[in-house]
Structure formats: C-alpha cells, structure tokens
Write a protein that holds these residues in place. Structure first.
Motif, PDB file in Angstrom:
ATOM      1  N   LEU A  93     -10.808  88.717  60.093  1.00  0.00           N
ATOM      2  CA  LEU A  93     -10.127  88.090  61.220  1.00  0.00           C
ATOM      3  C   LEU A  93     -10.165  89.067  62.385  1.00  0.00           C
ATOM      4  O   LEU A  93      -9.578  90.147  62.316  1.00  0.00           O
ATOM      5  CB  LEU A  93      -8.680  87.762  60.858  1.00  0.00           C
ATOM      6  CG  LEU A  93      -7.785  87.212  61.979  1.00  0.00           C
ATOM      7  CD1 LEU A  93      -8.331  85.892  62.519  1.00  0.00           C
ATOM      8  CD2 LEU A  93      -6.350  87.048  61.493  1.00  0.00           C
ATOM      9  N   VAL A  94     -10.909  88.707  63.426  1.00  0.00           N
ATOM     10  CA  VAL A  94     -10.986  89.574  64.605  1.00  0.00           C
ATOM     11  C   VAL A  94      -9.997  89.051  65.636  1.00  0.00           C
ATOM     12  O   VAL A  94     -10.013  87.883  66.003  1.00  0.00           O
ATOM     13  CB  VAL A  94     -12.420  89.622  65.181  1.00  0.00           C
ATOM     14  CG1 VAL A  94     -13.344  90.342  64.225  1.00  0.00           C
ATOM     15  CG2 VAL A  94     -12.975  88.234  65.480  1.00  0.00           C
ATOM     16  N   THR A  95      -9.113  89.909  66.089  1.00  0.00           N
ATOM     17  CA  THR A  95      -8.045  89.486  66.977  1.00  0.00           C
ATOM     18  C   THR A  95      -8.052  90.355  68.228  1.00  0.00           C
ATOM     19  O   THR A  95      -8.070  91.583  68.148  1.00  0.00           O
ATOM     20  CB  THR A  95      -6.674  89.553  66.271  1.00  0.00           C
ATOM     21  OG1 THR A  95      -5.632  89.253  67.202  1.00  0.00           O
ATOM     22  CG2 THR A  95      -6.425  90.916  65.645  1.00  0.00           C
ATOM     23  N   ALA A 128      -6.017  85.048  71.047  1.00  0.00           N
ATOM     24  CA  ALA A 128      -4.744  85.311  71.720  1.00  0.00           C
ATOM     25  C   ALA A 128      -4.015  86.494  71.107  1.00  0.00           C
ATOM     26  O   ALA A 128      -2.791  86.526  71.067  1.00  0.00           O
ATOM     27  CB  ALA A 128      -3.857  84.066  71.691  1.00  0.00           C
ATOM     28  N   GLY A 129      -4.784  87.472  70.630  1.00  0.00           N
ATOM     29  CA  GLY A 129      -4.171  88.695  70.108  1.00  0.00           C
ATOM     30  C   GLY A 129      -3.943  89.688  71.240  1.00  0.00           C
ATOM     31  O   GLY A 129      -4.634  90.705  71.349  1.00  0.00           O
ATOM     32  N   PHE A 130      -2.970  89.377  72.095  1.00  0.00           N
ATOM     33  CA  PHE A 130      -2.781  90.163  73.310  1.00  0.00           C
ATOM     34  C   PHE A 130      -2.145  91.524  73.053  1.00  0.00           C
ATOM     35  O   PHE A 130      -2.274  92.438  73.864  1.00  0.00           O
ATOM     36  CB  PHE A 130      -1.936  89.373  74.305  1.00  0.00           C
ATOM     37  CG  PHE A 130      -2.568  88.064  74.710  1.00  0.00           C
ATOM     38  CD1 PHE A 130      -3.855  88.034  75.237  1.00  0.00           C
ATOM     39  CD2 PHE A 130      -1.904  86.871  74.539  1.00  0.00           C
ATOM     40  CE1 PHE A 130      -4.452  86.840  75.601  1.00  0.00           C
ATOM     41  CE2 PHE A 130      -2.482  85.667  74.902  1.00  0.00           C
ATOM     42  CZ  PHE A 130      -3.756  85.651  75.425  1.00  0.00           C
ATOM     43  N   ASP A 131      -1.417  91.664  71.971  1.00  0.00           N
ATOM     44  CA  ASP A 131      -0.920  92.976  71.561  1.00  0.00           C
ATOM     45  C   ASP A 131      -0.759  92.956  70.047  1.00  0.00           C
ATOM     46  O   ASP A 131      -1.015  91.936  69.390  1.00  0.00           O
ATOM     47  CB  ASP A 131       0.380  93.361  72.284  1.00  0.00           C
ATOM     48  CG  ASP A 131       1.549  92.436  71.983  1.00  0.00           C
ATOM     49  OD1 ASP A 131       1.509  91.692  70.978  1.00  0.00           O
ATOM     50  OD2 ASP A 131       2.533  92.451  72.754  1.00  0.00           O
ATOM     51  N   THR A 132      -0.352  94.082  69.483  1.00  0.00           N
ATOM     52  CA  THR A 132      -0.306  94.192  68.024  1.00  0.00           C
ATOM     53  C   THR A 132       0.657  93.208  67.403  1.00  0.00           C
ATOM     54  O   THR A 132       0.352  92.566  66.392  1.00  0.00           O
ATOM     55  CB  THR A 132       0.069  95.633  67.628  1.00  0.00           C
ATOM     56  OG1 THR A 132      -0.843  96.553  68.240  1.00  0.00           O
ATOM     57  CG2 THR A 132       0.003  95.826  66.120  1.00  0.00           C
ATOM     58  N   PRO A 208       5.145  85.220  69.864  1.00  0.00           N
ATOM     59  CA  PRO A 208       4.045  85.795  70.650  1.00  0.00           C
ATOM     60  C   PRO A 208       3.887  85.065  71.972  1.00  0.00           C
ATOM     61  O   PRO A 208       4.448  83.981  72.180  1.00  0.00           O
ATOM     62  CB  PRO A 208       2.826  85.603  69.748  1.00  0.00           C
ATOM     63  CG  PRO A 208       3.198  84.488  68.844  1.00  0.00           C
ATOM     64  CD  PRO A 208       4.673  84.584  68.635  1.00  0.00           C
ATOM     65  N   ARG A 209       3.115  85.645  72.876  1.00  0.00           N
ATOM     66  CA  ARG A 209       2.896  85.046  74.179  1.00  0.00           C
ATOM     67  C   ARG A 209       2.328  83.642  74.059  1.00  0.00           C
ATOM     68  O   ARG A 209       2.640  82.752  74.839  1.00  0.00           O
ATOM     69  CB  ARG A 209       1.949  85.934  74.995  1.00  0.00           C
ATOM     70  CG  ARG A 209       1.934  85.624  76.485  1.00  0.00           C
ATOM     71  CD  ARG A 209       0.928  86.505  77.228  1.00  0.00           C
ATOM     72  NE  ARG A 209       0.956  87.900  76.807  1.00  0.00           N
ATOM     73  CZ  ARG A 209       0.114  88.826  77.248  1.00  0.00           C
ATOM     74  NH1 ARG A 209      -0.844  88.487  78.123  1.00  0.00           N
ATOM     75  NH2 ARG A 209       0.197  90.071  76.822  1.00  0.00           N
ATOM     76  N   PHE A 210       1.465  83.438  73.081  1.00  0.00           N
ATOM     77  CA  PHE A 210       0.897  82.117  72.832  1.00  0.00           C
ATOM     78  C   PHE A 210       0.863  81.898  71.337  1.00  0.00           C
ATOM     79  O   PHE A 210       0.324  82.722  70.595  1.00  0.00           O
ATOM     80  CB  PHE A 210      -0.517  81.999  73.418  1.00  0.00           C
ATOM     81  CG  PHE A 210      -1.150  80.662  73.174  1.00  0.00           C
ATOM     82  CD1 PHE A 210      -0.821  79.569  73.960  1.00  0.00           C
ATOM     83  CD2 PHE A 210      -2.067  80.496  72.150  1.00  0.00           C
ATOM     84  CE1 PHE A 210      -1.397  78.324  73.731  1.00  0.00           C
ATOM     85  CE2 PHE A 210      -2.650  79.250  71.919  1.00  0.00           C
ATOM     86  CZ  PHE A 210      -2.306  78.171  72.717  1.00  0.00           C
TER      87      PHE A 210
END
Length: 226
Positions: A93-95, A128-132, A208-210
């Motif tokens: 899973l690439v985020t 949508a992996g904007f942060d950890t 999360p943000r999204f």
C-alpha cells in the motif's frame, strides 16, 4: 520603539525558580519523544528479520523534478520490493500526497515498484496520505488493513508505528538506513517537534483531512493469485 531585553532574576531564589521552570519545560517537550521510543521498542525490525504480513505500507517522502521518487523514498520502495521478493508481504500500500495535478507521490511509487519487480496488481494506491496519521487511519478505515509492516526511514519509523497502532493497525516497522546527510539530520530534528502532534493525534484521534468511502483494493489484491 525600543524593545526591552528580558532581565534575569536578581535574587538567587529567583534564578533557581527560573532554572527549574526551564528544566520542567525541557522535560515536557521531550515527553512525546520518550513515549514514541518506549511504546515502539519491541516493534522495530530490518528487512532481514521483518515478520510476514499481508501488507506493507510505504509512506511518501517527496518527489524530485520529473516526478521521480526522492532518494529517501526510493530506499523505502527498495525495502518493500525486497520484502515482496522474499515472500514476507503480499501487497504494498503506497500512501502519499496527490493534492495537486502536478504532484503525485502514489503513482510515482507504483511506477518505481513495478520497475523493480513488484506486479502492478499487488500495489494499492492511497492518494490522500497527507501526513502519517492520515495514512494510518485511512489504511485501517478505508483499505481495511489490520496488520502491516511499515516502511520508512529510521528517524520516522517509530512515529509511524505508534500512530498506526493507535489507529488500530497491528504494526511492525522497518527502518531504512540512509547516509547521515543534511536531510537526515533535518528529519531527525523535525521528529522531536512532530512527536508532540503525534501524541495529540493518538489521544484525540481526529478524522483525517479526507476520509471517503471504503476501497476494496487491498482485499482484492490479497484474494488474487500471486
């Protein structure tokens, strides 16, 4: 307008109270980092001794010009490809960040992995992996990941493991070794401050943000024949 310089206390008792206040502030500032080290002490591995898991989660780490993974991100992806070749993981899973059209970490990560022997059908993208914290929550709530090997640099992996554990993902971390250059020292220094936000995220568990609807990509990839 003159700016008045702060003055040190004139009395010995005042100076002692000031020193105590500074020391207390330093202790409080380091508490989140201490929590990260203690809570993840038995959760760190290398590519050689990483446990088998259905999914590896690779966190974004920036792109260079031309949309290619930065050297730090490439090293994370190399570790994921190694684990896949050795049969330790089944799906990657690439985020990462895809908040604008000209910046797409997940697709760059996918392209790198396929070029290094990981089949495209075994790669799932989280755009949508904007942060950890967002990446960890989305891995659990959107992609249904409940057990994973996390891959990042050594200075970041403890925070990743702690946050994914807080998000409900049974996690082990693989810390990728890198040259101790300016970027490495910057990352290590940044982690001292990021630990504070991580502690707040783990306690209050914000959305999360999204978030969005559930996605079956991981389950579908796991169900397919290797």
């Amino acid at each position: 307008m003159k700016i008045r310089r702060p003055r040190l206390p004139r009395t010995r008792a005042g100076r002692r109270r000031l020193l105590q206040a500074v020391m207390a502030g330093c202790v409080l500032a380091l508490l989140p980092s201490t929590w990260l080290y203690v809570s993840t002490a038995d959760r760190l591995r290398t590519t050689a001794d990483a446990p088998s898991a259905p999914v590896a989660v690779v966190f974004g780490a920036g792109l260079w010009k031309g949309g290619k993974p930065s050297p730090y991100l490439a090293h994370r992806l190399d570790a994921a490809a190694t684990l896949y070749r050795h049969g330790r993981i089944e799906v990657v899973l690439v985020t990462g960040d895809n908040s604008r059209e000209d910046y797409d970490e997940p697709d760059a990560m996918r392209g790198y992995l396929t070029a290094h022997g990981v089949p495209d059908g075994r790669i799932v993208s989280d755009y949508a992996g904007f942060d950890t914290w967002d990446s960890c929550v989305r891995a659990r709530k959107i992609f249904g990941v409940d057990r994973a090997v996390l891959i990042s640099q050594g200075f970041h992996i403890r925070r990743a493991v702690a946050l994914c554990e807080a998000a409900g993902v049974d996690s082990y971390g693989v810390g990728v070794d890198d040259e101790h250059d300016v970027t490495w020292y910057y990352g290590g220094t940044r982690e001292v401050f990021a630990a504070g936000k991580a502690a707040l995220d783990a306690v209050f568990r914000p959305d999360p943000r999204f978030l969005g609807p559930r996605e079956p990509g991981v389950a579908r990839a796991l169900a397919s024949e290797r």
